[in-house]
Design an enzyme around this catalytic site. Structure first.
Site, short mmCIF file in Angstrom:
data_model
loop_
_atom_site.label_atom_id
_atom_site.label_comp_id
_atom_site.label_asym_id
_atom_site.label_seq_id
_atom_site.Cartn_x
_atom_site.Cartn_y
_atom_site.Cartn_z
N SER A 136 1.69 -3.07 2.97
CA SER A 136 2.52 -1.78 2.74
C SER A 136 1.80 -1.02 0.80
O SER A 136 1.16 -2.31 0.44
CB SER A 136 4.04 -1.85 2.22
OG SER A 136 4.36 -1.21 1.70
N TYR B 66 11.52 -7.10 -1.48
CA TYR B 66 10.55 -6.19 -0.43
C TYR B 66 8.75 -5.74 -0.88
O TYR B 66 7.69 -7.03 -0.46
CB TYR B 66 10.97 -4.52 0.05
CG TYR B 66 10.35 -3.89 1.25
CD1 TYR B 66 10.22 -4.04 2.68
CD2 TYR B 66 9.08 -3.44 0.51
CE1 TYR B 66 9.47 -3.97 3.69
CE2 TYR B 66 8.07 -2.42 1.01
CZ TYR B 66 8.45 -3.10 2.89
OH TYR B 66 7.85 -2.67 3.98
#
Ligand SMILES: NC(=O)c1ccc[n+]([C@@H]2O[C@H](COP(=O)([O-])OP(=O)(O)OC[C@H]3O[C@@H](n4cnc5c(N)ncnc54)[C@H](OP(=O)(O)O)[C@@H]3O)[C@@H](O)[C@H]2O)c1
Length: 240
Positions: free
Chosen positions: A145, A158
């Site tokens: 990501s 995260y």
């Protein structure tokens, strides 16, 4: 008379019933690959397998699997290997996003995200990659990501998990290059998938999910002399 034999290629994709995983399953199926998919919902797996088999006439393996559970994800990997013998592409896609701040997110958030977003890829790769090493061929994609390289609001644990997954990808690439196995980290910005359900943000601000699948395919499709180590893609107007 020459008999021409075409080898059908095999791809394993985790978390393949929605979003990026589903787009990859459909893209690789469209290219003629056999597909092995997993997710936690058996109903979603049955529906997707039926659709893909119906449209693309290829073999779909499916298994209910919670990738955050070591024994389940290893079992899924062993099942794929037993059925396919050789695996050409592994896409470690399954992952979850839990927004939070490091100081006030719920106790256990880090553990849940590490188990789902990193340990899953680590364990599955350790089952599948040895067969690739033996064949001196294979391509592993890890769905990282922009949170793997940038801090941002509510990134919390995260971001830790995605930084970790990028570290895993880099070391895996280093370790496997001598066996002719390619490793690609996919660093995506916001992609319009069910994980964003309920958002008020305009749809046009997101990356189109099919673009992610297409870029993964393109990275797979380059000549064997080349490896795309990282794919960094963002919404046209920047992060949201
Ligand atoms: N969408 C984005 O903006 C974005 C951006 C960058 C990176 N990513 C990464 O891309 C990957 C896919 O994201 P997405 O947005 O496509 O997600 P999504 O739309 O929420 O779909 C997730 C898929 O993974 C499965 N899944 C979730 N947890 C699982 C588990 N524990 N075990 C097995 N399967 C599981 C889900 O099925 P079940 O619920 O039935 O298990 C579903 O098929 C993730 O790793 C995510 O972090 C996404």
């Amino acid at each position: 008379m020459f008999e021409v034999k075409f080898k059908i290629m095999n791809a394993v994709i985790t978390g393949a019933t929605k979003g990026i995983g589903k787009a990859c399953a459909e893209y690789f199926a469209e290219k003629g690959f056999n597909i092995a998919i997993c997710a936690r919902s058996g109903k979603d797996l049955d529906e997707l397998a039926l659709t893909i088999t119906d449209i693309y006439k290829i073999k779909v393996l499916k298994q209910i699997c919670d990738v955050s559970k070591k024994e389940e994800v290893k079992k899924f990997g062993s099942y794929c290997l037993a059925e396919y013998k050789t695996i050409d592409v592994l896409i470690n896609n399954a992952g979850i996003f839990l927004p939070g701040n490091l100081l006030d997110e719920a106790e256990g958030t880090l553990e849940t995200l590490i188990e789902t977003n990193i340990y899953s890829a680590y364990h599955l790769t350790r089952v599948i990659a040895p067969a690739m090493v033996q064949n001196k061929k294979g391509h592993i994609f890890n769905l990282c990501s922009v949170a793997s390289i940038n801090a941002y609001d509510a990134g919390g644990s995260y971001a830790i998990s995605k930084f970790g997954l990028l570290g895993f990808s880099k070391n895996l690439r280093h370790e496997l290059k001598k066996y002719n196995i390619r490793v690609t980290a996919v660093l995506a910005g916001a992609v319009l998938t069910p994980s964003w359900d309920g958002t008020n943000l305009p749809k046009e601000r997101f990356i189109d999910v099919r673009d992610v699948a297409r870029l993964i395919w393109d990275a797979y499709d380059v000549s064997e002399r080349t490896v795309v180590e990282e794919i960094l893609l963002r919404p046209m107007l920047g992060d949201i």
